[in-house]
Design an enzyme around this catalytic site. Structure first.
Site, mmCIF file in Angstrom:
data_model
loop_
_atom_site.group_PDB
_atom_site.id
_atom_site.type_symbol
_atom_site.label_atom_id
_atom_site.label_comp_id
_atom_site.label_asym_id
_atom_site.label_seq_id
_atom_site.Cartn_x
_atom_site.Cartn_y
_atom_site.Cartn_z
ATOM 1 N N ARG A 151 0.852 -1.201 0.000
ATOM 2 C CA ARG A 151 0.000 0.000 0.000
ATOM 3 C C ARG A 151 0.880 1.240 0.000
ATOM 4 O O ARG A 151 0.623 2.203 -0.708
ATOM 5 C CB ARG A 151 -0.956 0.002 1.220
ATOM 6 C CG ARG A 151 -1.617 1.362 1.432
ATOM 7 C CD ARG A 151 -2.866 1.349 2.311
ATOM 8 N NE ARG A 151 -2.808 0.445 3.429
ATOM 9 C CZ ARG A 151 -2.086 0.635 4.543
ATOM 10 N NH1 ARG A 151 -1.369 1.730 4.697
ATOM 11 N NH2 ARG A 151 -2.083 -0.272 5.498
ATOM 12 N N TYR A 161 -16.960 18.008 -14.234
ATOM 13 C CA TYR A 161 -17.246 16.572 -14.353
ATOM 14 C C TYR A 161 -18.260 16.189 -13.257
ATOM 15 O O TYR A 161 -18.103 16.596 -12.108
ATOM 16 C CB TYR A 161 -15.944 15.784 -14.205
ATOM 17 C CG TYR A 161 -16.150 14.295 -14.156
ATOM 18 C CD1 TYR A 161 -16.541 13.596 -15.286
ATOM 19 C CD2 TYR A 161 -15.970 13.593 -12.966
ATOM 20 C CE1 TYR A 161 -16.749 12.227 -15.236
ATOM 21 C CE2 TYR A 161 -16.170 12.224 -12.910
ATOM 22 C CZ TYR A 161 -16.563 11.542 -14.049
ATOM 23 O OH TYR A 161 -16.774 10.201 -13.998
ATOM 24 N N ASP A 169 -7.872 19.550 -13.858
ATOM 25 C CA ASP A 169 -8.206 18.187 -14.257
ATOM 26 C C ASP A 169 -7.894 18.093 -15.749
ATOM 27 O O ASP A 169 -8.616 18.658 -16.578
ATOM 28 C CB ASP A 169 -9.693 17.932 -13.972
ATOM 29 C CG ASP A 169 -10.137 16.521 -14.366
ATOM 30 O OD1 ASP A 169 -9.461 15.887 -15.206
ATOM 31 O OD2 ASP A 169 -11.177 16.065 -13.853
ATOM 32 N N LYS A 177 -9.102 7.182 -18.869
ATOM 33 C CA LYS A 177 -9.512 7.725 -20.155
ATOM 34 C C LYS A 177 -8.354 7.647 -21.154
ATOM 35 O O LYS A 177 -7.926 6.549 -21.480
ATOM 36 C CB LYS A 177 -10.057 9.140 -19.953
ATOM 37 C CG LYS A 177 -11.023 9.265 -18.755
ATOM 38 C CD LYS A 177 -12.317 8.506 -18.931
ATOM 39 C CE LYS A 177 -13.140 8.407 -17.646
ATOM 40 N NZ LYS A 177 -13.442 9.667 -16.978
HETATM 41 C C1 LIG Z 1 -13.788 10.076 -15.670
HETATM 42 C C2 LIG Z 1 -13.392 11.397 -15.153
HETATM 43 C C3 LIG Z 1 -13.075 11.590 -13.796
HETATM 44 C C4 LIG Z 1 -13.204 10.485 -12.759
HETATM 45 O O1 LIG Z 1 -12.334 9.444 -12.998
HETATM 46 P P1 LIG Z 1 -12.632 7.894 -12.640
HETATM 47 O O2 LIG Z 1 -11.403 7.208 -13.104
HETATM 48 O O3 LIG Z 1 -13.872 7.505 -13.375
HETATM 49 O O4 LIG Z 1 -12.823 7.827 -11.166
HETATM 50 C C5 LIG Z 1 -12.661 12.854 -13.403
HETATM 51 N N1 LIG Z 1 -12.586 13.874 -14.264
HETATM 52 C C6 LIG Z 1 -12.906 13.740 -15.567
HETATM 53 C C7 LIG Z 1 -12.795 14.912 -16.477
HETATM 54 C C8 LIG Z 1 -13.313 12.494 -16.057
HETATM 55 O O5 LIG Z 1 -13.643 12.367 -17.354
#
Ligand SMILES: *Cc1c(COP(=O)(O)O)cnc(C)c1O
Length: 381
Positions: A49, A102, A174, A199
């Site tokens: 961890r 988001y 982000d 993503k």
């Molecule tokens: C998908 C997404 C998240 C969250 O990520 P997860 O891996 O699904 O927890 C945060 N910000 C944006 C812009 C996203 O597309």
């Protein structure tokens, strides 16, 4: 040696295994590490961890791509965000988030953090006066997304960094939608970058993960403390999959952008489409800002249908190559109806999206096939 992006994506943190020469970093599937005496660690690892070499390799790779000194990887993008919020905010603090944040970020801030005593304001980040006005004495953090989801609006990261600096608050970006290939917020003045590696970074729709990237040593140390203390760590196999995906990020992003441009061109002139939202279009409200801070304009395209909600839902049901699914950034093209799917939780809130909207994550298939698929689906409306 200062190297180009694609070279860093393949080699940074991904050196051959010193013991065996394995060219790919091994999946260190272990929970614990043998010690050579009490507290005498062989290579700095004690419990998985706290740290695992496969994770360390991913963290070094991602830090290199954002031009940062430090990275911490997490089990999901939301775990990364939550950990960052806990590092920067305390009860009674205030955070500014985008009006079209988001959905998961909005939910985290407006429910989980709100229960903990954190307050927030949601503002349109392209309106810099509104951003200045939203910053209160208790504000600790300005949270930015650009391009946004699903409206693909663009915020000026350098301008927001100046506002944040003047006010003595941090700017977090982000960077999930652009990926570090298209945009590097730290070089534009942001103090920390967050990713859903699920993503574009992972890029193959086969792993969920997140990361926080910064060059701030104190923040990085606090993130390490919370990563261990809260424990939302990715598995070694997930780290392997994410690192493997990142190695092809540069070529994938070029192809995502090529295909998105073809799709935009085909949809713009179509009578069933009332508007196409894409930062690469000169008519986009913040096209100039996007052109200044991004290498290209990405693989996400949103469209409004002239036939309203009914047409939007029908389009989602009629494509054959584009798969109807949430998420984005993978090799396969996806289509979705944000109002009923990814953004259903925003109904009735200021973040609600209109029902005539369809979001496309344009994949890396043959561009001809993608255009043909959308045209045949539009013809059924
Ligand atoms: C998908 C997404 C998240 C969250 O990520 P997860 O891996 O699904 O927890 C945060 N910000 C944006 C812009 C996203 O597309």
């Amino acid at each position: 040696m200062v190297t180009g992006f694609a070279t860093r994506a393949i080699h940074s943190g991904q050196e051959p295994d010193p013991l065996t020469g394995s060219v790919v970093v091994p999946v260190h599937a272990t929970s614990t590490f043998a010690q050579d005496g009490v507290g005498n660690l062989r290579s700095g690892y004690e419990y998985a961890r706290t740290g695992n070499p496969t994770r360390t390799a991913l963290e070094a790779q991602l830090a290199a791509l954002e031009g940062a000194r430090f990275c911490r990887a997490f089990a999901s993008g939301m775990a990364a965000e939550d950990t960052l919020f806990r590092a920067l905010l305390r009860p009674d603090d205030h955070v500014v988030i985008p009006i079209d944040a988001y959905g998961g970020t909005f939910r985290l801030v407006s429910t989980v953090l709100a229960d903990w005593g954190v307050r927030f304001s949601a503002v349109d980040l392209s309106d810099l006066d509104a951003v200045r006005a939203a910053i209160l004495p208790e504000t600790k953090l300005l949270w930015c997304e650009t391009p946004t989801n699903p409206l693909l609006s663009i915020a000026d990261v350098s301008a927001l960094a100046s506002i944040a600096d003047e006010a003595g608050v941090r700017l977090a970006v982000d960077n999930t939608f652009a990926s570090p290939y298209l945009q590097q917020p730290l070089s534009l003045g942001a103090s920390v970058v967050v990713h859903s590696t699920t993503k574009y970074l992972g890029g193959h729709s086969d792993v969920v993960g997140g990361a926080v990237v910064t060059s701030d040593e104190e923040l990085a140390a606090d993130l390490a403390r919370l990563q261990n203390g809260m424990g939302a760590v990715p598995s070694p196999f997930d780290c392997f999959l994410t690192s493997r995906g990142i190695k092809t990020l540069a070529v994938r992003m070029e192809r995502h952008c090529d295909n998105a441009e073809r799709v935009v061109e085909a949809l713009e002139s179509h009578s069933a489409v009332s508007s196409v939202l894409y930062p690469g279009l000169p008519a986009h409200a913040n096209h100039e800002v996007a052109a200044k801070q991004m290498r290209r304009f990405g693989g996400m395209v949103s469209v409004r249908l002239a036939g309203g909600e009914e047409a939007a839902r029908a389009l989602c049901a009629a494509t054959k190559v584009f798969i109807l699914a949430e998420s984005l950034g993978g090799v396969e093209s996806l289509i979705e109806h944000p109002g009923a799917m990814t953004h259903a939780s925003t109904v009735g809130s200021p973040l609600e999206v209109s029902a005539d909207l369809v979001r496309l994550s344009v994949g890396i298939e043959d561009g001809d096939d993608l255009v043909e698929d959308l045209l045949q689906a539009l013809a059924t409306l």
